[in-house]
Design a protein around this motif. Structure first.
Motif, PDB file in Angstrom:
ATOM      1  N   HIS A 117      63.175  -5.176  37.512  1.00 54.91           N
ATOM      2  CA  HIS A 117      64.304  -5.069  36.567  1.00 54.91           C
ATOM      3  C   HIS A 117      64.688  -6.461  36.072  1.00 54.91           C
ATOM      4  N   TYR A 124      75.489   3.793  31.815  1.00 52.69           N
ATOM      5  CA  TYR A 124      74.709   4.387  32.918  1.00 52.69           C
ATOM      6  C   TYR A 124      75.562   4.445  34.179  1.00 52.69           C
ATOM      7  N   GLU A 132      69.813  -5.428  37.992  1.00 48.49           N
ATOM      8  CA  GLU A 132      69.780  -4.567  36.797  1.00 48.49           C
ATOM      9  C   GLU A 132      71.178  -4.363  36.216  1.00 48.49           C
ATOM     10  N   TYR A 135      64.245  10.631  45.252  1.00 48.62           N
ATOM     11  CA  TYR A 135      65.118  11.680  44.736  1.00 48.62           C
ATOM     12  C   TYR A 135      65.375  12.765  45.792  1.00 48.62           C
ATOM     13  N   HIS A 147      59.087   6.333  38.816  1.00 47.59           N
ATOM     14  CA  HIS A 147      59.794   7.226  39.748  1.00 47.59           C
ATOM     15  C   HIS A 147      59.187   8.628  39.708  1.00 47.59           C
ATOM     16  N   ILE A 200      71.412   9.802  39.389  1.00 44.83           N
ATOM     17  CA  ILE A 200      70.355  10.119  40.349  1.00 44.83           C
ATOM     18  C   ILE A 200      70.643  11.405  41.120  1.00 44.83           C
ATOM     19  N   THR A 258      63.561   0.439  30.081  1.00 43.27           N
ATOM     20  CA  THR A 258      64.858   0.806  30.632  1.00 43.27           C
ATOM     21  C   THR A 258      65.986   0.216  29.778  1.00 43.27           C
ATOM     22  N   ASN A 283      61.326   7.555  34.614  1.00 42.84           N
ATOM     23  CA  ASN A 283      62.250   8.364  35.410  1.00 42.84           C
ATOM     24  C   ASN A 283      63.157   9.128  34.460  1.00 42.84           C
ATOM     25  N   PRO A 284      63.772  10.224  34.932  1.00 50.46           N
ATOM     26  CA  PRO A 284      64.513  11.081  33.992  1.00 50.46           C
ATOM     27  C   PRO A 284      65.876  10.526  33.576  1.00 50.46           C
ATOM     28  N   GLY A 285      66.318   9.412  34.212  1.00 52.78           N
ATOM     29  CA  GLY A 285      67.652   8.913  33.901  1.00 52.78           C
ATOM     30  C   GLY A 285      67.663   7.701  32.989  1.00 52.78           C
ATOM     31  N   SER A 286      66.916   6.683  33.357  1.00 53.09           N
ATOM     32  CA  SER A 286      67.059   5.418  32.623  1.00 53.09           C
ATOM     33  C   SER A 286      65.840   5.044  31.793  1.00 53.09           C
ATOM     34  N   ARG A 339      67.556  15.044  32.149  1.00 56.94           N
ATOM     35  CA  ARG A 339      68.948  14.605  31.955  1.00 56.94           C
ATOM     36  C   ARG A 339      69.187  14.168  30.512  1.00 56.94           C
ATOM     37  N   ASP A 344      58.892   2.172  34.432  1.00 59.62           N
ATOM     38  CA  ASP A 344      60.062   2.661  35.182  1.00 59.62           C
ATOM     39  C   ASP A 344      60.262   4.153  34.928  1.00 59.62           C
ATOM     40  N   PHE A 379      67.196   0.290  45.962  1.00 61.17           N
ATOM     41  CA  PHE A 379      68.013   0.031  44.772  1.00 61.17           C
ATOM     42  C   PHE A 379      69.218  -0.780  45.255  1.00 61.17           C
ATOM     43  N   HIS A 396      64.635  -3.132  43.646  1.00 64.52           N
ATOM     44  CA  HIS A 396      65.279  -2.988  42.344  1.00 64.52           C
ATOM     45  C   HIS A 396      66.397  -4.023  42.338  1.00 64.52           C
TER      46      HIS A 396
END
Ligand code: NIG
Ligand code: FE
Length: 427
Positions: free
Chosen positions: A279, A107, A259, A157, A87, A117, A304, A332-335, A94, A330, A228, A256
């Motif tokens: 996923h 999550y 998941e 994003y 991503h 997100i 993830t 990304n700043p979240g998962s 985060r 994957d 997603f 996606h």
């Protein structure tokens, strides 16, 4: 072809003293093929015109003294690693959510309480295209030093046409500024932005309008379209609508899927003949059969599940079902705030019980297939792009045996040395 000076038309190089050459064949590779990679000991590989021209045992190598040599010093030579799901580019961080999850929150619950997100969307909307480039360039440089030579990059994003286009243009800018090849994917349907609360179908019409999709395709800003499709994100019907319109504009589908909940997303991937379904932690038998019938690549993202503390995808089951399995960060700043494919490879070996050669196939030939690049990348084959990595380990087993220790010595992108580790790796 025997190398001779007269035939050089571009960067030429000969890699000598290769202790182990992992001659990964072109993908997609399934079942036992994934762990049946030919291994050549004491090998040489010749590069001409940015492509692999010859490889084999040193004793059989054509005379090529005029070509500059790079000694692998007895280490391994593998295809450049391919990360087929990230991503990048994003802004902000985060880490607070990361700690909340360690404390027991999920999550999904963090997402439903206003985190997730949408938080990154705020940061990305505030950033200019140039800021997105500046923030993500060091990330790609670090990935290169870990052996990654091709990276898929998603928007998703911005969540509004202008900001999605800005993200896609940042990907184009990043592609021009560093050696890794970036493959762009449009993920306008990643989450519902706050201003569209309760109006998901209207949002879909905004980010999947015929005009926007054809602009993205016409300008070459994306090759794929992803959605997603999960609980808390978009339904199967909404994902179908986006991906059908995108396909009509010339963007190939990705998803996606499976998941956070099982809502039939992999069935949709099969129905639309998606290039990949990614996923798959909760894939069921129907989904498995659908992917197989469609020839889709199963992209497994164990970083993830590691990062979120959820059960891993059962990659062994996918391999035994003869699906081509690929692996990705994957990032990304979240998962999954993970840039390192070698770390993902270690998780896949130690926790998903994938054998070292299966993992290597998943990060090269099958990752190339997940990006529709398997006819020219991801393999050690004549005529393929000379994207290669020299490791400082004499065997692949030893690479996997030493998680966390940097073992990438040299990275070659289209025949040129683009990274060399400065220290000798001694500890
Ligand atoms: O692939 N699952 C959806 N999207 C990302 C997470 C994005 C985020 O949390 O920022 C993923 O895990
Ligand atoms: Fe993702």
């Amino acid at each position: 072809m025997a190398a001779s000076e007269a035939t050089f038309t571009g960067p030429a190089l000969r890699v000598t003293d290769i202790g182990t050459l992992a001659a990964v064949p072109p993908g997609p590779l399934t079942g036992a093929q994934m762990r049946s990679i030919p291994i050549i000991r004491d090998a040489v590989l010749l590069i001409e015109n940015r492509r692999i021209a010859w490889f084999g045992p040193a004793a059989e190598a054509p005379a090529a003294d005029a070509i500059p040599a790079l000694s692998a010093a007895g280490g391994c030579l593998i295809p450049g690693l391919i990360d087929p799901h990230t991503h990048i580019p994003f802004a902000g961080e985060r880490s607070g959510e990361f700690v909340r999850r360690i404390g027991g929150e999920s999550y999904l619950s963090i997402m439903q309480s206003g985190g997730g997100i949408r938080v990154t969307t705020q940061a990305v909307r505030q950033a200019s295209r140039d800021e997105l480039v500046r923030l993500n360039l060091p990330r790609l440089r670090r990935m290169l030093s870990l052996g990654t030579t091709t990276v898929e990059c998603k928007s998703g994003y911005g969540l509004a046409p202008e900001h999605e286009l800005k993200q896609l243009r940042a990907i184009r800018g990043l592609d021009l500024l560093q050696p890794i090849d970036l493959v762009p994917t449009y993920l306008g349907a990643h989450a519902l932005p706050v201003e569209f609360d309760g109006r998901a179908d209207e949002f879909i019409d905004t980010i999947a309008s015929e005009q926007l999709l054809s602009e993205i395709a016409r300008e070459g800003l994306a090759r794929f379209c992803d959605v997603f499709c999960d609980r808390g994100a978009f339904t199967v019907e909404q994902a179908r609508r986006v991906l059908q319109r995108a396909a009509a504009a010339g963007l190939k589908p990705k998803l996606h899927a499976d998941e956070l909940a099982q809502i039939g997303a992999t069935l949709l991937a099969g129905e639309l003949a998606a290039v990949s379904a990614d996923h798959l932690e909760l894939i069921d038998e129907g989904g498995l059969a659908a992917l197989k019938a469609a020839g889709a690549v199963a992209v497994v993202l164990p970083g993830t599940s590691f990062f979120l503390g959820i059960p891993h995808c059962d990659a062994r089951r996918l391999i035994e079902a003869d699906l081509p399995v690929a692996l990705a960060t994957d990032c990304n700043p979240g998962s999954s705030m993970i840039e390192s494919l070698p770390l993902i490879m270690n998780i896949a070996a130690c926790q998903l019980r994938m054998l070292p050669l299966e993992v290597l196939s998943a990060c090269t030939a099958n990752a190339a297939a997940a990006l529709d690049l398997h006819k020219r990348r991801g393999a050690i084959a004549r005529g393929f792009d000379a994207d290669l990595v020299v490791l400082d380990t004499p065997s692949l087993e030893e690479w996997f045996y030493t998680p966390g220790r940097p073992r990438v010595q040299t990275v070659i992108k289209r025949g040129e040395i683009v990274y060399e580790r400065s220290d000798d790796g001694a500890a």
